[in-house]
Design a protein around this motif. Structure first.
Motif, PDB file in Angstrom:
ATOM      1  N   ILE A  64      27.425  49.683  29.552  1.00  0.00           N
ATOM      2  CA  ILE A  64      27.823  49.943  30.943  1.00  0.00           C
ATOM      3  C   ILE A  64      28.419  48.680  31.562  1.00  0.00           C
ATOM      4  N   VAL A  65      27.773  47.549  31.342  1.00  0.00           N
ATOM      5  CA  VAL A  65      28.278  46.278  31.880  1.00  0.00           C
ATOM      6  C   VAL A  65      29.644  45.953  31.287  1.00  0.00           C
ATOM      7  N   LEU A  66      29.791  46.103  29.967  1.00  0.00           N
ATOM      8  CA  LEU A  66      31.072  45.824  29.327  1.00  0.00           C
ATOM      9  C   LEU A  66      32.167  46.775  29.819  1.00  0.00           C
ATOM     10  N   GLY A  67      31.832  48.049  29.988  1.00  0.00           N
ATOM     11  CA  GLY A  67      32.793  49.011  30.516  1.00  0.00           C
ATOM     12  C   GLY A  67      33.221  48.653  31.932  1.00  0.00           C
ATOM     13  N   PHE A  68      32.277  48.185  32.721  1.00  0.00           N
ATOM     14  CA  PHE A  68      32.579  47.774  34.095  1.00  0.00           C
ATOM     15  C   PHE A  68      33.482  46.547  34.107  1.00  0.00           C
ATOM     16  N   LEU A  69      33.151  45.552  33.269  1.00  0.00           N
ATOM     17  CA  LEU A  69      33.907  44.306  33.266  1.00  0.00           C
ATOM     18  C   LEU A  69      35.293  44.444  32.656  1.00  0.00           C
ATOM     19  N   PHE A  70      35.387  45.095  31.507  1.00  0.00           N
ATOM     20  CA  PHE A  70      36.652  45.108  30.774  1.00  0.00           C
ATOM     21  C   PHE A  70      37.496  46.354  30.999  1.00  0.00           C
ATOM     22  N   LEU A  71      36.869  47.492  31.223  1.00  0.00           N
ATOM     23  CA  LEU A  71      37.622  48.734  31.383  1.00  0.00           C
ATOM     24  C   LEU A  71      37.695  49.193  32.830  1.00  0.00           C
ATOM     25  N   LYS A  72      37.073  48.444  33.724  1.00  0.00           N
ATOM     26  CA  LYS A  72      37.064  48.763  35.165  1.00  0.00           C
ATOM     27  C   LYS A  72      36.534  50.178  35.426  1.00  0.00           C
ATOM     28  N   GLU A  73      35.513  50.571  34.652  1.00  0.00           N
ATOM     29  CA  GLU A  73      34.930  51.916  34.825  1.00  0.00           C
ATOM     30  C   GLU A  73      33.825  51.865  35.852  1.00  0.00           C
TER      31      GLU A  73
END
Length: 121
Positions: free
Chosen positions: A112-121
């Motif tokens: 979730i953190v990686l998706g938020f940081l890199f994919l702007k999800e």
């Protein structure tokens, strides 16, 4: 279409099976984790080939294989999943079950953190 009760039953069975994996891997701890992982890959591949043949999806497979970017993504995903399973099997066999369980607990949070940081999800 599944009824809600069937979905709950199937989900419960899936979680029970997932929870039983460590017991299974402990029983076969005399077999190297690499051999266990190799068998998982081979039997999963054979099952998938049978399923694709039964459902007649080979045309879609060929279309996917012809897309180099998608094929590279799938190969990378397969490699990461293999590493994930290899580490999990090794952890169980070498008495690091608590560590592996903690990793599986933290992994979705990290995703979730990686998706938020890199994919702007």
């Amino acid at each position: 279409m599944l009824k809600p009760q069937q979905g709950v039953i199937l989900a419960t069975l899936a979680f029970i099976l997932w929870g039983a994996y460590p017991f299974y891997f402990k029983v076969i701890d005399h077999i190297s984790p690499l051999a266990v992982l190799s068998n998982r890959i081979i039997w999963s591949t054979l099952f998938l080939v049978g399923l694709l043949s039964l459902l007649k999806y080979w045309r879609q497979v060929l279309e996917t294989i012809s897309n180099k970017k998608l094929l590279l993504s799938l190969c990378l995903s397969a490699l990461l999943i293999s590493i994930n399973w290899g580490v999990y099997i090794w952890s169980v066999v070498n008495d690091h079950l608590l560590d592996a369980s903690l990793g599986y607990y933290i992994n979705p949070l990290l995703n979730i953190v990686l998706g938020f940081l890199f994919l702007k999800e």
